[in-house]
Write an enzyme that holds these catalytic residues in place. Structure first.
Site, PDB file in Angstrom:
ATOM      1  N   GLU A 124      10.102  15.380  15.361  1.00  0.00           N
ATOM      2  CA  GLU A 124      10.422  15.316  13.941  1.00  0.00           C
ATOM      3  C   GLU A 124       9.610  16.377  13.189  1.00  0.00           C
ATOM      4  OE1 GLU A 124       9.258  11.699  11.904  1.00  0.00           O
ATOM      5  OE2 GLU A 124      11.288  11.614  11.085  1.00  0.00           O
TER       6      GLU A 124
ATOM      7  N   GLU B 101      10.107   0.684  10.406  1.00  0.00           N
ATOM      8  CA  GLU B 101      11.104   1.744  10.180  1.00  0.00           C
ATOM      9  C   GLU B 101      10.392   3.060  10.463  1.00  0.00           C
ATOM     10  OE1 GLU B 101      14.157   1.067   9.151  1.00  0.00           O
ATOM     11  OE2 GLU B 101      14.122  -0.581   7.716  1.00  0.00           O
TER      12      GLU B 101
ATOM     13  N   LYS C 281       0.841  -1.199   0.000  1.00  0.00           N
ATOM     14  CA  LYS C 281       0.000   0.000   0.000  1.00  0.00           C
ATOM     15  C   LYS C 281       0.874   1.246   0.000  1.00  0.00           C
ATOM     16  CE  LYS C 281      -1.921   2.718   3.006  1.00  0.00           C
ATOM     17  NZ  LYS C 281      -1.839   3.981   2.256  1.00  0.00           N
TER      18      LYS C 281
ATOM     19  N   CYS D   2      13.516  10.597   6.699  1.00  0.00           N
ATOM     20  CA  CYS D   2      13.489  10.061   8.060  1.00  0.00           C
ATOM     21  C   CYS D   2      14.851  10.197   8.736  1.00  0.00           C
ATOM     22  CB  CYS D   2      13.059   8.609   8.036  1.00  0.00           C
ATOM     23  SG  CYS D   2      13.982   7.635   6.855  1.00  0.00           S
TER      24      CYS D   2
HETATM   25  P1  TAP Z   1       2.428   7.749   8.311  1.00  0.00           P
HETATM   26  O1  TAP Z   1       1.329   8.688   8.517  1.00  0.00           O
HETATM   27  O2  TAP Z   1       2.854   6.904   9.429  1.00  0.00           O
HETATM   28  O3  TAP Z   1       1.999   6.850   7.069  1.00  0.00           O
HETATM   29  C1  TAP Z   1       2.803   5.833   6.577  1.00  0.00           C
HETATM   30  C2  TAP Z   1       1.933   4.831   5.843  1.00  0.00           C
HETATM   31  O4  TAP Z   1       1.051   4.213   6.783  1.00  0.00           O
HETATM   32  C3  TAP Z   1       1.033   5.463   4.782  1.00  0.00           C
HETATM   33  O5  TAP Z   1       0.898   4.577   3.696  1.00  0.00           O
HETATM   34  C4  TAP Z   1      -0.275   5.610   5.537  1.00  0.00           C
HETATM   35  O6  TAP Z   1      -1.401   5.696   4.680  1.00  0.00           O
HETATM   36  C5  TAP Z   1      -0.291   4.333   6.333  1.00  0.00           C
HETATM   37  N1  TAP Z   1      -1.194   4.340   7.481  1.00  0.00           N
HETATM   38  C6  TAP Z   1      -1.718   5.394   8.148  1.00  0.00           C
HETATM   39  N2  TAP Z   1      -2.543   4.968   9.139  1.00  0.00           N
HETATM   40  C7  TAP Z   1      -2.545   3.615   9.096  1.00  0.00           C
HETATM   41  C8  TAP Z   1      -3.188   2.600   9.852  1.00  0.00           C
HETATM   42  N3  TAP Z   1      -4.020   2.889  10.858  1.00  0.00           N
HETATM   43  N4  TAP Z   1      -2.957   1.305   9.549  1.00  0.00           N
HETATM   44  C9  TAP Z   1      -2.118   0.986   8.539  1.00  0.00           C
HETATM   45  N5  TAP Z   1      -1.499   1.905   7.770  1.00  0.00           N
HETATM   46  C10 TAP Z   1      -1.685   3.206   8.052  1.00  0.00           C
HETATM   47  O7  TAP Z   1       3.751   8.444   7.818  1.00  0.00           O
HETATM   48  P2  TAP Z   1       3.898   9.453   6.609  1.00  0.00           P
HETATM   49  O8  TAP Z   1       3.304  10.728   7.077  1.00  0.00           O
HETATM   50  O9  TAP Z   1       3.454   8.874   5.333  1.00  0.00           O
HETATM   51  O10 TAP Z   1       5.480   9.530   6.467  1.00  0.00           O
HETATM   52  C11 TAP Z   1       6.247  10.332   7.274  1.00  0.00           C
HETATM   53  C12 TAP Z   1       6.840   9.548   8.422  1.00  0.00           C
HETATM   54  O11 TAP Z   1       7.512   8.375   7.954  1.00  0.00           O
HETATM   55  C13 TAP Z   1       7.883  10.318   9.162  1.00  0.00           C
HETATM   56  O12 TAP Z   1       7.647  10.197  10.551  1.00  0.00           O
HETATM   57  C14 TAP Z   1       9.200   9.662   8.799  1.00  0.00           C
HETATM   58  O13 TAP Z   1      10.214   9.737   9.720  1.00  0.00           O
HETATM   59  C15 TAP Z   1       8.802   8.278   8.567  1.00  0.00           C
HETATM   60  N6  TAP Z   1       9.732   7.626   7.648  1.00  0.00           N
HETATM   61  C16 TAP Z   1      10.598   6.713   8.182  1.00  0.00           C
HETATM   62  C17 TAP Z   1      11.497   6.118   7.361  1.00  0.00           C
HETATM   63  C18 TAP Z   1      12.429   5.122   7.944  1.00  0.00           C
HETATM   64  S1  TAP Z   1      13.289   4.230   6.946  1.00  0.00           S
HETATM   65  N7  TAP Z   1      12.544   4.926   9.201  1.00  0.00           N
HETATM   66  C19 TAP Z   1      11.529   6.378   6.001  1.00  0.00           C
HETATM   67  C20 TAP Z   1      10.638   7.287   5.497  1.00  0.00           C
HETATM   68  C21 TAP Z   1       9.727   7.910   6.350  1.00  0.00           C
HETATM   69  P3  TAP Z   1      -1.941   7.159   4.227  1.00  0.00           P
HETATM   70  O14 TAP Z   1      -0.883   7.802   3.481  1.00  0.00           O
HETATM   71  O15 TAP Z   1      -3.121   6.896   3.393  1.00  0.00           O
HETATM   72  O16 TAP Z   1      -2.288   7.856   5.506  1.00  0.00           O
END
Ligand code: TAP
Length: 487
Positions: free
Chosen positions: A390, A257, A182, A291
């Site tokens: 963050e 992650e 997804k 991240c």
């Molecule tokens: P999230 O809001 O956590 O979303 C990540 C993924 O999870 C998206 O596909 C999101 O879908 C999905 N999701 C949301 N709620 C969910 C639920 N209840 N059950 C299952 N899946 C769910 O993060 P983001 O805003 O996309 O990305 C930013 C964050 O990712 C930052 O905190 C960053 O640090 C972290 N990040 C970490 C890394 C590593 S390698 N550690 C790499 C990149 C990013 P939707 O988009 O539809 O909400």
């Protein structure tokens, strides 16, 4: 000349080797962050679509041609997918930039080659994954099999969509699993396109499925689905924590992650030109929506004023610009919400007593777009929110330290532990500090380097499990012990 007006094809789900609409017929719109205009409609998966994808992945894992393929054939299919991604590099990179707002320089020259290399690296592993013959007793022939886990559910964020497809899908398929992925709702296009290319590459139906949709609906359905054996998630710590609790009901294996607030430490004896470059790319690469961004810059007191002055000079030259222009190095933030969140943190920093010495404002390009200036907050205390939380944008918090022990203490005084940077010409100090920092990656005299061969993941609340490298293969396989009586 940019071509943001060129039409983008509507996105369809990839289920069982076919591009299909959602069962409900519902779609959502994805936007270009640089122009604030809609790009296209994308099929919106419900729990029913997730179930269809999981059924397809289960059938492909249990009874399809996939488990019967020779390792060399599976290897060839992964390599073929890498070749097709490379062949369509310009199209995929453009989709990524239109969807995410990142500079085309990054999509085309950094992210796309990383995806290709990741599929090639793990294609190489297919024929080398092996169990062991273990000497237990003359009465038995005892050996282990390294087997796939089953159906892997991959849930990825919006900041590196195509890279995350490579990091999650390539090792899972190399080990013989099947995948339901997804992508984030904000940036589904590159993953859907790679899903189409997987069909063209000849992956058997059901081996790699892509379900675009909302996290709260499609993501949640994946985490709850009993037909998924493992969730590999990259995203926020908050959602990671929720997934961990929900996955307990079906006892799913997990790789998480999560977020970071990584210290980038500059000692007084560092090569200051290199450290300035590293501090700048450490935070402004990927618009700071990274991240592992070096978002907490720790600088030794004795060089602090000079270092900050030079940093500010450099940051002020980094104006946001059209992401499709190959010269652009600072693109648009992914969404209006993200832009407002980042600007909100700049205000929080001001209220907490930090000084905004570069940037700090929205800066439209051609009158539009969710762009934020390269921002430097000076005089930050490590206990402030702008040091502990963050921000996920082009905002650098600069903190002073006195001596090695103080640097290490402040670097570790945080719940996260994803990455860190160390800038020094003292070899002993470099390695000693690398050992003392509690983070999954430490870069010495460099920052933000990644390779499919090097594991990546977090310590502390930045998560557990690893993407990339040989360690990631341990996370997508399980070990079976076989005892054969020889008497
Ligand atoms: P999230 O809001 O956590 O979303 C990540 C993924 O999870 C998206 O596909 C999101 O879908 C999905 N999701 C949301 N709620 C969910 C639920 N209840 N059950 C299952 N899946 C769910 O993060 P983001 O805003 O996309 O990305 C930013 C964050 O990712 C930052 O905190 C960053 O640090 C972290 N990040 C970490 C890394 C590593 S390698 N550690 C790499 C990149 C990013 P939707 O988009 O539809 O909400």
């Amino acid at each position: 000349m940019t071509d943001t007006m060129a039409p983008v094809r509507p996105g369809k789900l990839i289920i069982n080797g076919q591009a299909v609409d959602a069962a409900s017929g519902k779609t959502f719109t994805t936007y270009n962050p640089a122009t604030e205009e809609p790009l296209c409609a994308v099929a919106e998966a419900s729990a029913e679509d997730v179930d269809r994808a999981v059924q397809a992945a289960r059938a492909a894992f249990e009874s399809g041609p996939w488990p019967k393929l020779k390792a060399s054939e599976r290897q060839r299919l992964l390599w073929r997918l890498a070749e097709l991604i490379e062949k369509n590099a310009d199209e995929i990179a453009r989709l990524e930039t239109l969807d995410n707002g990142k500079p085309i320089f990054e999509s085309r020259q950094i992210d796309l080659p990383m995806v290709v290399n990741t599929f090639q690296y793990f294609a190489g592993w297919v024929t080398k994954l092996a169990g062991e013959t273990l000497p237990v007793s003359p009465a038995f022939f005892t050996y282990t099999l390294r087997e796939p886990i089953g159906v892997v559910g991959a849930i990825i964020p919006w900041n590196f969509p195509m890279i995350m497809v490579g990091w999650k899908v390539a090792p899972a398929l190399a080990a013989g699993n099947t995948v339901v992925l997804k992508p984030a709702e904000l940036t589904p296009l590159s993953a859907l396109r790679i899903g189409e290319l997987a069909i063209e590459a000849g992956l058997p139906p059901g081996v790699f499925n892509v379900v675009s949709g909302k996290g709260s609906v499609a993501g949640e359905a994946m985490v709850r689905h009993p037909g998924i054996d493992k969730i590999s998630f990259t995203g926020s710590t908050e959602v990671g924590r929720h997934i961990m609790k929900t996955a307990a009901d079906t006892m799913k294996k997990l790789t998480l992650e999560l977020g970071g607030k990584s210290p980038n430490i500059v000692f007084a004896d560092a090569d200051l030109d290199a450290a300035i470059r590293g501090a700048t790319t450490g935070i402004f690469y990927g618009k700071g929506e990274v991240c592992a961004a070096g978002s907490r810059l720790l600088v030794d007191s004795s060089i602090y004023d000079e270092f900050v002055a030079r940093l500010v000079e450099r940051a002020k030259k980094m104006a946001p610009a059209d992401p499709l222009d190959p010269k652009t190095r600072l693109g648009a933030l992914v969404s209006k919400d993200q832009m407002n969140k980042v600007l909100g943190y700049v205000d929080t920093g001001r209220k907490e007593g930090a000084r905004v010495v570069a940037g700090g404002e929205r800066q439209a390009v051609n009158g539009k777009g969710w762009f934020v200036q390269a921002t430097v907050l000076d005089g930050v205390d490590n206990r402030m929110r702008v040091a502990q939380e963050e921000i996920f944008g082009p905002v650098l918090s600069v903190i002073r330290f006195d001596g090695v022990d103080d640097a290490v203490r402040q670097a570790n005084a945080i719940d996260f532990g994803l990455a860190a940077g160390v800038w020094t010409t003292n070899v002993k100090q470099a390695h000693a500090v690398a050992r003392r920092i509690r983070a999954g990656t430490v870069w010495i005299n460099t920052y933000n380097f990644y390779d499919p061969g090097m594991p990546f993941g977090g310590y502390k609340q930045s998560g557990f499990g690893r993407d990339l490298g040989p360690d990631s293969l341990r996370d997508v396989t399980q070990v079976k012990s076989v005892w054969v009586s020889t008497e």
